[in-house]
Scaffold this motif. Structure first.
Motif, PDB file in Angstrom:
ATOM      1  N   GLY A  38       0.831  -1.218   0.000  1.00  0.00           N
ATOM      2  CA  GLY A  38       0.000   0.000   0.000  1.00  0.00           C
ATOM      3  C   GLY A  38       0.853   1.250   0.000  1.00  0.00           C
ATOM      4  O   GLY A  38       0.570   2.206   0.719  1.00  0.00           O
TER       5      GLY A  38
ATOM      6  N   SER B 212      -1.408   2.695  -3.239  1.00  0.00           N
ATOM      7  CA  SER B 212      -2.499   3.582  -2.804  1.00  0.00           C
ATOM      8  C   SER B 212      -3.266   4.114  -4.013  1.00  0.00           C
ATOM      9  O   SER B 212      -4.504   4.186  -4.005  1.00  0.00           O
TER      10      SER B 212
ATOM     11  N   GLU C   2      -1.213  -4.202   3.037  1.00  0.00           N
ATOM     12  CA  GLU C   2       0.009  -3.462   3.393  1.00  0.00           C
ATOM     13  C   GLU C   2       0.632  -4.086   4.642  1.00  0.00           C
ATOM     14  O   GLU C   2      -0.057  -4.313   5.641  1.00  0.00           O
TER      15      GLU C   2
ATOM     16  N   ASP D  57      -1.543   1.360   9.160  1.00  0.00           N
ATOM     17  CA  ASP D  57      -2.366   2.260   8.344  1.00  0.00           C
ATOM     18  C   ASP D  57      -2.161   3.703   8.825  1.00  0.00           C
ATOM     19  O   ASP D  57      -1.684   3.942   9.946  1.00  0.00           O
TER      20      ASP D  57
ATOM     21  N   MET E 240       1.394   2.548   5.412  1.00  0.00           N
ATOM     22  CA  MET E 240       0.482   2.931   4.328  1.00  0.00           C
ATOM     23  C   MET E 240       1.006   4.225   3.683  1.00  0.00           C
ATOM     24  O   MET E 240       1.435   5.149   4.381  1.00  0.00           O
ATOM     25  N   GLY E 241       0.963   4.258   2.372  1.00  0.00           N
ATOM     26  CA  GLY E 241       1.545   5.407   1.660  1.00  0.00           C
ATOM     27  C   GLY E 241       2.990   5.155   1.262  1.00  0.00           C
ATOM     28  O   GLY E 241       3.540   5.855   0.414  1.00  0.00           O
TER      29      GLY E 241
ATOM     30  N   ALA F 242      -1.272   7.904   0.453  1.00  0.00           N
ATOM     31  CA  ALA F 242      -2.381   7.376   1.257  1.00  0.00           C
ATOM     32  C   ALA F 242      -3.321   8.504   1.668  1.00  0.00           C
ATOM     33  O   ALA F 242      -4.547   8.364   1.614  1.00  0.00           O
TER      34      ALA F 242
ATOM     35  N   TYR G  39      -5.080   9.778  -1.740  1.00  0.00           N
ATOM     36  CA  TYR G  39      -5.928   8.844  -2.512  1.00  0.00           C
ATOM     37  C   TYR G  39      -6.872   8.026  -1.635  1.00  0.00           C
ATOM     38  O   TYR G  39      -7.985   7.716  -2.050  1.00  0.00           O
ATOM     39  N   LEU G  40      -6.405   7.619  -0.438  1.00  0.00           N
ATOM     40  CA  LEU G  40      -7.248   6.736   0.393  1.00  0.00           C
ATOM     41  C   LEU G  40      -8.008   7.586   1.408  1.00  0.00           C
ATOM     42  O   LEU G  40      -7.794   7.514   2.620  1.00  0.00           O
TER      43      LEU G  40
END
Ligand SMILES: Cc1cc2nc3c(=O)[nH]c(=O)nc-3n(C[C@H](O)[C@H](O)[C@H](O)COP(=O)(O)OP(=O)(O)OC[C@H]3O[C@@H](n4cnc5c(N)ncnc54)[C@H](O)[C@@H]3O)c2cc1C
Length: 571
Positions: free
Chosen positions: A9, A14, A32, A36, A92-93, A209, A212-213
């Motif tokens: 991720g 991501s 991932e 997070d 994440m990212g 992250a 986009y997330l």
């Protein structure tokens, strides 16, 4: 059963998760290994506009990862290369959560050459729409060159807000014939500029992250995000198609996720090729010794590893040149691109930036630095697994400066940095400039902690003392490098110094490069499909045919945007 299982991720993963799940008809799972960073709980070190804390925070790193540069200490010339720490994100990212937030696209000839080298559809004209799609340019707005609606805000800190050292560096560049360019990513001549950064108007990082997330993306019923889950291996059906991923969940249990359409590896340029090798995909010489049978002989897996070799000088600054204020301000503002003029090499192949406050501590607060790198480099290294265990760190050899053109240009860069520091504007803004060495000791002190805080507070007052004392302190405590004059007068010594002390920029790439199926060193086609293994793709910095003349995050985001669009267009 998912349509797509994305392993990793990071920057690319991501983007893929967000873009593929825009289509409600696709069930997408993002896996991932690290923690997070949900929108309401992004760790402070990651949000911070100053990146120096996130880079060394072990909570966000693959701990214990080492690479060979090679690094030969100048006082032990007979010794072989020594592995040293190398930061890669495990969060994440991915890299975009810990990196310097620089948003550089490279130059058009990079991508035209990608297309010429076999990455059909990746010329500048064809990638530009995806560079535009990923960004919202807060300065230029939507133009034929810039995006106005993308998830990543970009901005430039205006010159009048720069600290004295950065302003003086820009004046030195101007005095040496490099003009000001208002737009680093749209005007590709040689010149200096305010650096483009992936940074919000409110002065904080926007990782892949974060951009986009978002809350809305995470609320999609067709998107599942599994943080702290590590991919361990793949299952294949009788026809050799990759059909499922085996994972380790946070409680240690193994899980299995099936993918109807494809499994996409976005683990970064070190772990994606290592993972392929652990599945018997690559050069059998790399995995047969570990008892792994050959599933797909692709000699390019883990080869062609590229980085940007780097050197720099630091300078002790008087109070008026230092970075003022709190750490929430970015400390890297100004950059410059120039052409080495070496025959056969496209223009814009060299890059440098000015850093005010290179580290968070009391010594870093008294320093500035200009760091230069070979932005179109040719040296190639490798990634090889050490065992059949996909969780073990692979052996990584960056093989920096193995191509003589890289060594020659990095030596020239150090000469230029010395010259810039000797020009009146920079000379008047510093107290003492010296070759910077980024070694394990410097890295250790850069990690935030009480011991480093106290140590650097004790050293800082000595640096305020008059000339001979602060110079002696610099060479005793801050750098292993000799005074720059000793290097400039002796090319052999300069070369030995550069070869012993060059480091990378964390721009590893190209280890699963795109290309035609009949190219034995190509691993994927132009859509990221692994040649010879249906159901499996790679999408991250490892698919670059060669490293572009850019910090690699924006090229990676662009790559994922383009591959996601291609996958959706396949139906
Ligand atoms: C310290 C640092 C500073 C940098 N500075 C800049 C900069 O200022 N500007 C710039 O443009 N670029 C910069 N870069 C480079 C840039 O960030 C990277 O090129 C980019 O993030 C690479 O993206 P990626 O998707 O290929 O890999 P990554 O972003 O590294 O993502 C890979 C992800 O996969 C996960 N993963 C790996 N293996 C597994 C597994 N088995 N199971 C599940 N998950 C797994 C990892 O944890 C990671 O999150 C920097 C990089 C670093 C590390």
């Amino acid at each position: 059963m998912f349509d797509h299982v994305i392993c990793g991720g990071g920057s690319a993963g991501s983007v893929l998760a967000a873009r593929l799940s825009e289509d409600p008809g696709r069930r997408v799972c993002l896996v991932e290994a690290g923690p997070d960073t949900p929108p309401d709980a992004v760790p402070a070190d990651i949000r911070l506009s100053y990146h120096g804390h996130a880079v060394y925070n072990p909570d966000f790193l693959w701990r214990g990862l080492k690479v060979t540069l090679p690094h030969r200490p100048h006082n032990q010339p007979g010794e072989g290369p020594k592995p040293r720490s190398y930061e890669q994100a495990r969060v994440m990212g991915g890299g975009s959560s810990i990196n310097g937030q620089l948003g550089n696209r490279g130059v058009p000839s990079d991508y035209d050459d990608w297309a010429r080298e076999g990455a059909a559809g990746w010329s500048w004209e064809e990638v530009l729409p995806f560079f535009r799609r990923l960004e919202t340019d807060l300065d230029f707005g939507e133009t034929p060159l810039h995006g106005g609606q993308g998830p990543i805000p970009v901005r430039r800190i205006p010159r009048d807000s720069w600290p004295g050292y950065s302003r003086a560096a820009a004046a030195a560049w101007e005095a040496s014939g490099l003009p000001y360019l208002p737009d680093q990513n749209g005007d590709f001549r040689d010149g200096w500029f305010a650096l483009t950064t992936a940074n919000a108007a409110a002065d904080h990082r926007v990782s892949a992250a974060m951009g986009y997330l978002t809350e809305a993306v995470r609320a999609r019923p067709n998107l599942t995000i599994l943080a702290r889950h590590q991919a361990l291996g793949l299952d294949f059906n009788e026809a050799g198609r990759a059909v499922a991923v085996r994972l380790r969940a946070p409680d240690g249990a193994e899980r299995r996720l099936e993918a109807r359409r494809d499994i996409i590896l976005s683990m970064g340029a070190i772990r994606s090729p290592a993972f392929l090798q652990s599945q018997g995909i690559g050069d059998p010489a790399d995995f047969a010794p570990h008892g792994i049978a050959t599933r797909n002989h692709r000699a390019g897996v883990g080869r062609n590893l590229q980085e940007h070799p780097t050197m720099g000088m630091a300078a002790l600054l008087p109070a008026e040149s230092r970075m003022p204020g709190a750490l929430t301000q970015r400390n890297i503002h100004a950059g410059v691109r120039w052409s080495s003029g070496l025959p056969g090499i496209a223009g814009g192949d060299m890059f440098a930036l000015a850093i005010a406050r290179p580290s968070w501590h009391a010594v870093g607060a008294r320093l500035g630095a200009i760091q230069a790198w070979v932005n179109r480099s040719y040296s190639q290294g490798s990634v090889r697994i050490r065992s059949a265990d996909a969780t073990e760190h692979p052996e990584v050899n960056l093989n920096l400066l193995s191509d003589a053109r890289d060594a020659e240009r990095l030596m020239d860069a150090l000469r230029r940095i010395a010259l810039w520091h000797a020009l009146p504007s920079l000379r008047g803004a510093i107290r003492y400039a010296f070759p910077a060495v980024y070694n394990e000791a410097v890295r250790k002190v850069a990690v935030r902690g009480l011991k480093n805080d106290i140590m650097t507070r004790l050293l800082a007052p000595i640096l305020e003392l008059p000339g001979p004392i602060h110079r002696a302190a610099v060479h005793a405590f801050i750098t292993e490098g000799p005074p720059i004059g000793q290097l400039l007068g002796d090319d052999d010594r300069l070369e030995a110094f550069v070869r012993a002390n060059a480091t990378g920029q964390w721009h590893v790439s190209c280890t699963c490069r795109m290309g035609r199926e009949d190219d034995p060193m190509a691993v994927t086609d132009s859509a990221g499909r692994v040649h010879g293994t249906p159901g499996l793709r790679v999408c991250d910095a490892s698919v670059f045919p060669f490293v572009p003349s850019a910090n690699t995050n924006f090229p990676t985001l662009m790559t994922a945007e383009k591959m996601a669009a291609g996958i959706r267009a396949e139906g």
